[in-house]
Design a protein around this motif. Structure first.
Motif, PDB file in Angstrom:
ATOM      1  N   MET A  74       9.898  -4.797   9.804  1.00  0.00           N
ATOM      2  CA  MET A  74       8.501  -4.633  10.204  1.00  0.00           C
ATOM      3  C   MET A  74       7.625  -4.296   9.007  1.00  0.00           C
ATOM      4  N   SER A  75       8.161  -3.484   8.063  1.00  0.00           N
ATOM      5  CA  SER A  75       7.365  -3.096   6.907  1.00  0.00           C
ATOM      6  C   SER A  75       6.992  -4.291   6.050  1.00  0.00           C
ATOM      7  N   GLN A  76       7.788  -5.387   6.139  1.00  0.00           N
ATOM      8  CA  GLN A  76       7.494  -6.564   5.337  1.00  0.00           C
ATOM      9  C   GLN A  76       6.168  -7.204   5.724  1.00  0.00           C
ATOM     10  N   HIS A  77       5.683  -6.915   6.917  1.00  0.00           N
ATOM     11  CA  HIS A  77       4.422  -7.499   7.387  1.00  0.00           C
ATOM     12  C   HIS A  77       3.219  -6.619   7.066  1.00  0.00           C
ATOM     13  N   LEU A  78       3.465  -5.449   6.508  1.00  0.00           N
ATOM     14  CA  LEU A  78       2.365  -4.579   6.117  1.00  0.00           C
ATOM     15  C   LEU A  78       1.801  -5.027   4.770  1.00  0.00           C
ATOM     16  N   PRO A  79       0.525  -4.741   4.502  1.00  0.00           N
ATOM     17  CA  PRO A  79      -0.040  -5.104   3.206  1.00  0.00           C
ATOM     18  C   PRO A  79       0.615  -4.294   2.092  1.00  0.00           C
ATOM     19  N   PRO A  80       0.776  -4.887   0.909  1.00  0.00           N
ATOM     20  CA  PRO A  80       1.449  -4.172  -0.176  1.00  0.00           C
ATOM     21  C   PRO A  80       0.537  -3.196  -0.894  1.00  0.00           C
ATOM     22  N   ALA A  81       1.143  -2.160  -1.440  1.00  0.00           N
ATOM     23  CA  ALA A  81       0.469  -1.223  -2.336  1.00  0.00           C
ATOM     24  C   ALA A  81       1.485  -0.846  -3.404  1.00  0.00           C
ATOM     25  N   VAL A  82       1.060  -0.887  -4.662  1.00  0.00           N
ATOM     26  CA  VAL A  82       1.957  -0.603  -5.772  1.00  0.00           C
ATOM     27  C   VAL A  82       1.789   0.843  -6.213  1.00  0.00           C
ATOM     28  N   LEU A  83       2.916   1.535  -6.387  1.00  0.00           N
ATOM     29  CA  LEU A  83       2.918   2.880  -6.952  1.00  0.00           C
ATOM     30  C   LEU A  83       3.474   2.773  -8.363  1.00  0.00           C
ATOM     31  N   ILE A 135      -4.910  -6.046  -4.201  1.00  0.00           N
ATOM     32  CA  ILE A 135      -3.760  -5.157  -4.038  1.00  0.00           C
ATOM     33  C   ILE A 135      -4.078  -3.812  -4.678  1.00  0.00           C
ATOM     34  N   PRO A 136      -3.977  -2.715  -3.935  1.00  0.00           N
ATOM     35  CA  PRO A 136      -4.172  -1.397  -4.558  1.00  0.00           C
ATOM     36  C   PRO A 136      -2.982  -1.026  -5.430  1.00  0.00           C
ATOM     37  N   VAL A 137      -3.277  -0.603  -6.660  1.00  0.00           N
ATOM     38  CA  VAL A 137      -2.249  -0.103  -7.570  1.00  0.00           C
ATOM     39  C   VAL A 137      -2.565   1.361  -7.848  1.00  0.00           C
ATOM     40  N   LEU A 138      -1.706   2.239  -7.391  1.00  0.00           N
ATOM     41  CA  LEU A 138      -1.905   3.675  -7.577  1.00  0.00           C
ATOM     42  C   LEU A 138      -1.121   4.098  -8.805  1.00  0.00           C
ATOM     43  N   ALA A 139      -1.845   4.445  -9.868  1.00  0.00           N
ATOM     44  CA  ALA A 139      -1.207   4.705 -11.153  1.00  0.00           C
ATOM     45  C   ALA A 139      -1.566   6.096 -11.658  1.00  0.00           C
ATOM     46  N   ILE A 191       5.515  -0.737  -3.076  1.00  0.00           N
ATOM     47  CA  ILE A 191       6.328  -1.300  -4.148  1.00  0.00           C
ATOM     48  C   ILE A 191       6.212  -0.318  -5.299  1.00  0.00           C
ATOM     49  N   GLY A 192       7.279   0.430  -5.572  1.00  0.00           N
ATOM     50  CA  GLY A 192       7.186   1.534  -6.511  1.00  0.00           C
ATOM     51  C   GLY A 192       7.915   1.288  -7.820  1.00  0.00           C
ATOM     52  N   VAL A 193       7.303   1.740  -8.902  1.00  0.00           N
ATOM     53  CA  VAL A 193       7.921   1.710 -10.225  1.00  0.00           C
ATOM     54  C   VAL A 193       7.826   3.115 -10.817  1.00  0.00           C
ATOM     55  N   ALA A 194       8.966   3.640 -11.262  1.00  0.00           N
ATOM     56  CA  ALA A 194       9.006   4.968 -11.869  1.00  0.00           C
ATOM     57  C   ALA A 194       9.426   4.822 -13.326  1.00  0.00           C
ATOM     58  N   LEU A 195       8.513   5.121 -14.241  1.00  0.00           N
ATOM     59  CA  LEU A 195       8.817   5.028 -15.661  1.00  0.00           C
ATOM     60  C   LEU A 195       9.577   6.275 -16.105  1.00  0.00           C
ATOM     61  N   ASP A 196      10.681   6.060 -16.783  1.00  0.00           N
ATOM     62  CA  ASP A 196      11.475   7.170 -17.301  1.00  0.00           C
ATOM     63  C   ASP A 196      11.829   6.856 -18.749  1.00  0.00           C
ATOM     64  N   ALA A 197      12.328   7.848 -19.466  1.00  0.00           N
ATOM     65  CA  ALA A 197      12.677   7.668 -20.872  1.00  0.00           C
ATOM     66  C   ALA A 197      14.174   7.862 -21.052  1.00  0.00           C
ATOM     67  N   ALA A 198      14.855   6.790 -21.476  1.00  0.00           N
ATOM     68  CA  ALA A 198      16.293   6.903 -21.718  1.00  0.00           C
ATOM     69  C   ALA A 198      16.572   7.877 -22.858  1.00  0.00           C
ATOM     70  N   ASP A 252       6.935  -8.017 -13.994  1.00  0.00           N
ATOM     71  CA  ASP A 252       7.970  -8.832 -13.351  1.00  0.00           C
ATOM     72  C   ASP A 252       8.609  -8.095 -12.187  1.00  0.00           C
ATOM     73  N   THR A 253       8.848  -6.796 -12.354  1.00  0.00           N
ATOM     74  CA  THR A 253       9.455  -5.984 -11.294  1.00  0.00           C
ATOM     75  C   THR A 253       8.584  -5.977 -10.047  1.00  0.00           C
ATOM     76  N   VAL A 254       7.288  -5.805 -10.229  1.00  0.00           N
ATOM     77  CA  VAL A 254       6.366  -5.763  -9.090  1.00  0.00           C
ATOM     78  C   VAL A 254       6.255  -7.138  -8.443  1.00  0.00           C
ATOM     79  N   ARG A 255       6.089  -8.165  -9.251  1.00  0.00           N
ATOM     80  CA  ARG A 255       5.872  -9.503  -8.692  1.00  0.00           C
ATOM     81  C   ARG A 255       7.083 -10.005  -7.922  1.00  0.00           C
ATOM     82  N   ARG A 256       8.285  -9.629  -8.356  1.00  0.00           N
ATOM     83  CA  ARG A 256       9.495 -10.041  -7.630  1.00  0.00           C
ATOM     84  C   ARG A 256       9.531  -9.465  -6.226  1.00  0.00           C
ATOM     85  N   GLN A 257       8.917  -8.302  -6.050  1.00  0.00           N
ATOM     86  CA  GLN A 257       9.004  -7.624  -4.757  1.00  0.00           C
ATOM     87  C   GLN A 257       7.874  -8.000  -3.795  1.00  0.00           C
TER      88      GLN A 257
END
Length: 325
Positions: free
Chosen positions: A1-10, A97-101, A195-202, A309-314
């Motif tokens: 069902m969530s696939q039919h909701l509008p996307p928002a990027v975190l 598309i809202p991108v919350l950054a 659609i979430g992306v979490a930046l971390d430092a190796a 690329d990560t966001v667009r794939r999702q």
């Protein structure tokens, strides 16, 4: 069902991890508008010390929740959630598309999980807490909290004035522990597919070096003069939320002659590193709880492209190219 909701990027990450560059890169490929998730960017005239996106960067695509308040005012997670959900609905209605950054992790948690019905700030109670802190110091207030709510105290640094103050205020007003208060949270999932992306430092040492370099760049850009102008233009106090922002409270001590320039620099860099550590701790908890959040190493030499690329794939369906501003 969530696939039919509008996307928002975190798009979240610790300070100096490259969030702004990644968000602007997304604007080259997708029709987006950016919503700032930063408790300091809401304040006008606080540009250098907050690493606020430049006018040129903000011109790449629409930005929201930047420069909306005087530094004399206060902003809250509850207000952020209300503002963000309103803006997300408006952006979606425009076909974007809202991108919350940003890096204020409490705001992300409030957005996704809702908020507890906590008591409003009580100036009398806060004044009493602040008076005791001036006399005995915040570690003593932390010890007081430990007697009233051991679990809450264990999660806080003994010098974290803002959170100790709020915890004592809530416990005093409700007679319940923080855990009991937060357990009353009303769960209202937002009507979006995240659609979430979490930046971390190796390599944390590289992030620390970036933090030091950025702080020095702020000093070279006139950070101290910025605070001096703020104190001349507005009626400010070091206890205000705006002035509790990392960097500003250390610069305040320098302007008041409490520390010298070298000590101020060391304090500012150390406080920023501590902030990054807290942000990463929050993120790791989110990664264990939110299946739609993908970790990305912020030290990736092609970071903006990797995030894009990560966001667009999702995203489910092909989207039109970014609309002209």
């Amino acid at each position: 069902m969530s696939q039919h909701l509008p996307p928002a990027v975190l798009l979240m990450g610790p300070t100096a991890s490259g969030k702004t560059a990644c968000a602007l890169s997304l604007a080259k490929h997708l029709p987006i508008e950016i919503i700032s998730v930063d408790s300091a960017l809401v304040f006008r005239d606080m540009d250098i010390g907050t690493a606020k996106p430049s006018a040129e960067e903000q011109g790449v695509c629409p930005h929201h929740l930047i420069d909306i308040l005087s530094p004399e005012e206060a902003y809250s997670a509850a207000r952020f959630r209300e503002d963000a959900l309103t803006l997300m609905a408006q952006i979606t209605a425009r076909g974007r598309i809202p991108v919350l950054a940003g890096g204020t992790m409490l705001y992300y948690k409030a957005l996704r999980e809702g908020l507890s019905e906590l008591p409003q700030a009580d100036e009398a109670v806060r004044a009493g807490i602040d008076a005791r802190a001036r006399t005995h110091g915040w570690p003593a207030l932390h010890a007081e909290l430990a007697r009233l709510d051991p679990s809450a105290a264990a999660s806080l640094n003994p010098n974290d004035a803002q959170r100790i103050q709020r915890a004592l205020e809530i416990v005093s007003l409700t007679g319940r522990s923080l855990a009991e208060n937060y357990a009353q949270r009303e769960m209202r999932p937002p009507p979006f597919r995240f659609i979430g992306v979490a930046l971390d430092a190796a390599d944390r040492s590289v992030l620390h070096a970036r933090i030091a370099q950025r702080f020095d760049a702020m000093l070279d850009a006139g950070f101290v003069d910025e605070l001096r102008r703020l104190r001349e233009r507005y009626v400010l106090d070091v206890s205000m939320p705006s002035m509790r922002s990392v960097g500003y409270r250390q610069a305040w001590a320098y302007l008041d002659g409490e520390v010298d320039a070298a000590t101020f620099r060391e304090m500012g860099i150390a406080a920023t590193r501590q902030l990054a550590k807290r942000q990463i701790t929050w993120q790791r908890k989110f990664l264990s709880q939110w299946p739609d959040l993908t970790p990305v190493d912020c030290l990736d030499p092609n970071l903006p492209g990797t995030v894009s690329d990560t966001v667009r794939r999702q995203l489910d369906d092909p989207l039109p190219p970014a609309l002209d501003s």
